[in-house]
Design a protein around this motif. Sequence first.
Motif, PDB file in Angstrom:
ATOM      1  N   ARG A 106      50.764  29.287  40.272  1.00  0.00           N
ATOM      2  CA  ARG A 106      49.393  29.301  39.761  1.00  0.00           C
ATOM      3  C   ARG A 106      48.630  30.509  40.293  1.00  0.00           C
ATOM      4  O   ARG A 106      47.832  31.126  39.581  1.00  0.00           O
ATOM      5  CB  ARG A 106      48.664  28.015  40.165  1.00  0.00           C
ATOM      6  CG  ARG A 106      47.262  27.882  39.583  1.00  0.00           C
ATOM      7  CD  ARG A 106      46.613  26.578  40.011  1.00  0.00           C
ATOM      8  NE  ARG A 106      47.391  25.443  39.558  1.00  0.00           N
ATOM      9  CZ  ARG A 106      47.256  24.896  38.349  1.00  0.00           C
ATOM     10  NH1 ARG A 106      46.406  25.411  37.479  1.00  0.00           N
ATOM     11  NH2 ARG A 106      47.977  23.835  38.018  1.00  0.00           N
ATOM     12  N   ARG A 107      48.879  30.876  41.545  1.00  0.00           N
ATOM     13  CA  ARG A 107      48.210  32.043  42.138  1.00  0.00           C
ATOM     14  C   ARG A 107      48.515  33.303  41.334  1.00  0.00           C
ATOM     15  O   ARG A 107      47.631  34.112  41.050  1.00  0.00           O
ATOM     16  CB  ARG A 107      48.681  32.210  43.583  1.00  0.00           C
ATOM     17  CG  ARG A 107      48.184  33.476  44.281  1.00  0.00           C
ATOM     18  CD  ARG A 107      48.741  33.551  45.699  1.00  0.00           C
ATOM     19  NE  ARG A 107      50.171  33.771  45.693  1.00  0.00           N
ATOM     20  CZ  ARG A 107      50.759  34.966  45.770  1.00  0.00           C
ATOM     21  NH1 ARG A 107      50.013  36.059  45.833  1.00  0.00           N
ATOM     22  NH2 ARG A 107      52.075  35.079  45.779  1.00  0.00           N
ATOM     23  N   LYS A 108      49.778  33.458  40.952  1.00  0.00           N
ATOM     24  CA  LYS A 108      50.175  34.642  40.196  1.00  0.00           C
ATOM     25  C   LYS A 108      49.545  34.647  38.806  1.00  0.00           C
ATOM     26  O   LYS A 108      49.128  35.705  38.303  1.00  0.00           O
ATOM     27  CB  LYS A 108      51.701  34.693  40.073  1.00  0.00           C
ATOM     28  CG  LYS A 108      52.427  34.996  41.372  1.00  0.00           C
ATOM     29  CD  LYS A 108      52.530  36.491  41.588  1.00  0.00           C
ATOM     30  CE  LYS A 108      53.513  36.809  42.705  1.00  0.00           C
ATOM     31  NZ  LYS A 108      53.739  38.254  42.843  1.00  0.00           N
ATOM     32  N   LEU A 109      49.461  33.472  38.174  1.00  0.00           N
ATOM     33  CA  LEU A 109      48.825  33.410  36.863  1.00  0.00           C
ATOM     34  C   LEU A 109      47.351  33.785  36.966  1.00  0.00           C
ATOM     35  O   LEU A 109      46.815  34.490  36.108  1.00  0.00           O
ATOM     36  CB  LEU A 109      48.974  32.011  36.263  1.00  0.00           C
ATOM     37  CG  LEU A 109      50.365  31.637  35.755  1.00  0.00           C
ATOM     38  CD1 LEU A 109      50.362  30.208  35.232  1.00  0.00           C
ATOM     39  CD2 LEU A 109      50.832  32.596  34.662  1.00  0.00           C
ATOM     40  N   THR A 110      46.688  33.304  38.016  1.00  0.00           N
ATOM     41  CA  THR A 110      45.285  33.666  38.234  1.00  0.00           C
ATOM     42  C   THR A 110      45.149  35.183  38.361  1.00  0.00           C
ATOM     43  O   THR A 110      44.235  35.793  37.800  1.00  0.00           O
ATOM     44  CB  THR A 110      44.745  32.982  39.499  1.00  0.00           C
ATOM     45  OG1 THR A 110      44.808  31.560  39.318  1.00  0.00           O
ATOM     46  CG2 THR A 110      43.299  33.375  39.773  1.00  0.00           C
ATOM     47  N   HIS A 111      46.059  35.797  39.070  1.00  0.00           N
ATOM     48  CA  HIS A 111      46.032  37.249  39.227  1.00  0.00           C
ATOM     49  C   HIS A 111      46.260  37.964  37.901  1.00  0.00           C
ATOM     50  O   HIS A 111      45.713  39.047  37.669  1.00  0.00           O
ATOM     51  CB  HIS A 111      47.082  37.691  40.246  1.00  0.00           C
ATOM     52  CG  HIS A 111      46.770  37.247  41.643  1.00  0.00           C
ATOM     53  ND1 HIS A 111      47.642  37.442  42.694  1.00  0.00           N
ATOM     54  CD2 HIS A 111      45.691  36.625  42.170  1.00  0.00           C
ATOM     55  CE1 HIS A 111      47.111  36.949  43.806  1.00  0.00           C
ATOM     56  NE2 HIS A 111      45.928  36.450  43.500  1.00  0.00           N
ATOM     57  N   CYS A 112      47.065  37.371  37.022  1.00  0.00           N
ATOM     58  CA  CYS A 112      47.295  37.982  35.709  1.00  0.00           C
ATOM     59  C   CYS A 112      46.007  38.059  34.900  1.00  0.00           C
ATOM     60  O   CYS A 112      45.803  39.010  34.131  1.00  0.00           O
ATOM     61  CB  CYS A 112      48.363  37.210  34.946  1.00  0.00           C
ATOM     62  SG  CYS A 112      50.052  37.498  35.541  1.00  0.00           S
ATOM     63  N   TYR A 113      45.147  37.068  35.064  1.00  0.00           N
ATOM     64  CA  TYR A 113      43.843  37.127  34.392  1.00  0.00           C
ATOM     65  C   TYR A 113      43.026  38.297  34.935  1.00  0.00           C
ATOM     66  O   TYR A 113      42.316  38.980  34.192  1.00  0.00           O
ATOM     67  CB  TYR A 113      43.081  35.808  34.569  1.00  0.00           C
ATOM     68  CG  TYR A 113      43.501  34.740  33.591  1.00  0.00           C
ATOM     69  CD1 TYR A 113      42.867  34.602  32.352  1.00  0.00           C
ATOM     70  CD2 TYR A 113      44.537  33.864  33.886  1.00  0.00           C
ATOM     71  CE1 TYR A 113      43.254  33.630  31.446  1.00  0.00           C
ATOM     72  CE2 TYR A 113      44.941  32.883  32.993  1.00  0.00           C
ATOM     73  CZ  TYR A 113      44.288  32.774  31.773  1.00  0.00           C
ATOM     74  OH  TYR A 113      44.678  31.829  30.865  1.00  0.00           O
ATOM     75  N   GLN A 114      43.118  38.536  36.247  1.00  0.00           N
ATOM     76  CA  GLN A 114      42.406  39.668  36.829  1.00  0.00           C
ATOM     77  C   GLN A 114      42.974  40.987  36.319  1.00  0.00           C
ATOM     78  O   GLN A 114      42.233  41.940  36.046  1.00  0.00           O
ATOM     79  CB  GLN A 114      42.493  39.617  38.357  1.00  0.00           C
ATOM     80  CG  GLN A 114      41.747  40.737  39.071  1.00  0.00           C
ATOM     81  CD  GLN A 114      40.264  40.735  38.765  1.00  0.00           C
ATOM     82  OE1 GLN A 114      39.633  39.684  38.778  1.00  0.00           O
ATOM     83  NE2 GLN A 114      39.707  41.895  38.462  1.00  0.00           N
ATOM     84  N   THR A 162      42.251  33.503  48.229  1.00  0.00           N
ATOM     85  CA  THR A 162      41.408  34.255  47.308  1.00  0.00           C
ATOM     86  C   THR A 162      42.115  35.509  46.829  1.00  0.00           C
ATOM     87  O   THR A 162      42.873  36.138  47.565  1.00  0.00           O
ATOM     88  CB  THR A 162      40.078  34.667  47.977  1.00  0.00           C
ATOM     89  OG1 THR A 162      40.380  35.532  49.070  1.00  0.00           O
ATOM     90  CG2 THR A 162      39.306  33.469  48.465  1.00  0.00           C
ATOM     91  N   ALA A 163      41.822  35.886  45.578  1.00  0.00           N
ATOM     92  CA  ALA A 163      42.446  37.089  45.024  1.00  0.00           C
ATOM     93  C   ALA A 163      41.984  38.335  45.754  1.00  0.00           C
ATOM     94  O   ALA A 163      42.721  39.304  45.881  1.00  0.00           O
ATOM     95  CB  ALA A 163      42.126  37.192  43.538  1.00  0.00           C
TER      96      ALA A 163
END
Length: 253
Positions: A106-114, A162-163
Amino acid sequence: MDIRVHGLTSPSPFLSASDIFETELDLERPVHVRVRDDPDERTWTAHPEDHHVLNISRQAATSVMARELALHEYSHMARNEQSHPSHTQSTPEVLFLAFAGQSVERRKLTHCYQIANHMKDIYADDITLRVGPSDKLVTFLESELAAAVADRPAEVRGRRLTATSDPEMTAVNAAFALAMVERHDLVPRDHRLYDLARTAARDAPTVDVQGFKYRFLSLTDDPTESEYRKALVDTAREYVLGNGDGERTQAAD
């Protein structure tokens, strides 16, 4: 431009930004500026059918960056009105195409949005830097990257929350900052941004900072929907599945 400011704050930075923006471009739909009390919101835009909304925290609206933030968001609105692929492409659709059948943190997917937001920002700031000054943007990029590098752990163990302080995302942010300044020839190669980027790269050896910089830099001015979708899919895959030396691995849940 039709600018309507809602909230107890001075309209001056938003009107000043519109004056600068109008030297080269205009917006067909009116802009409603809504000042929020939450200091963490910063700025973000929405695009209802008949107008644009610029949401901004009161802290940002009264800061020295207020005019530049507004100018940046007007550029996003212009890209929206142009139906530019960077602003019409669905990020969830891209992530589905990139990782169908894969198990991804999930952390990596969140980063993909960034990362997707970075690519949008590049196209917005192609406009911003054409119509306005660049000095505050460079200062902003430098201060944000310096804060993220300073927040890194002494040893990378476990999961960061946090990102902004995640070493891997900080490395991608560094690549984005370098791409922005090189795309518009804003700073010399001995600028402090390059030292910060090297530090960020050392803290995240699995992230190819130069490779990501090139991906951001190589975004063409007027891509087709298919070209942009492929660029975003490839960049997301590189972040999640790449290990820095061209090989591919599957991320664990």
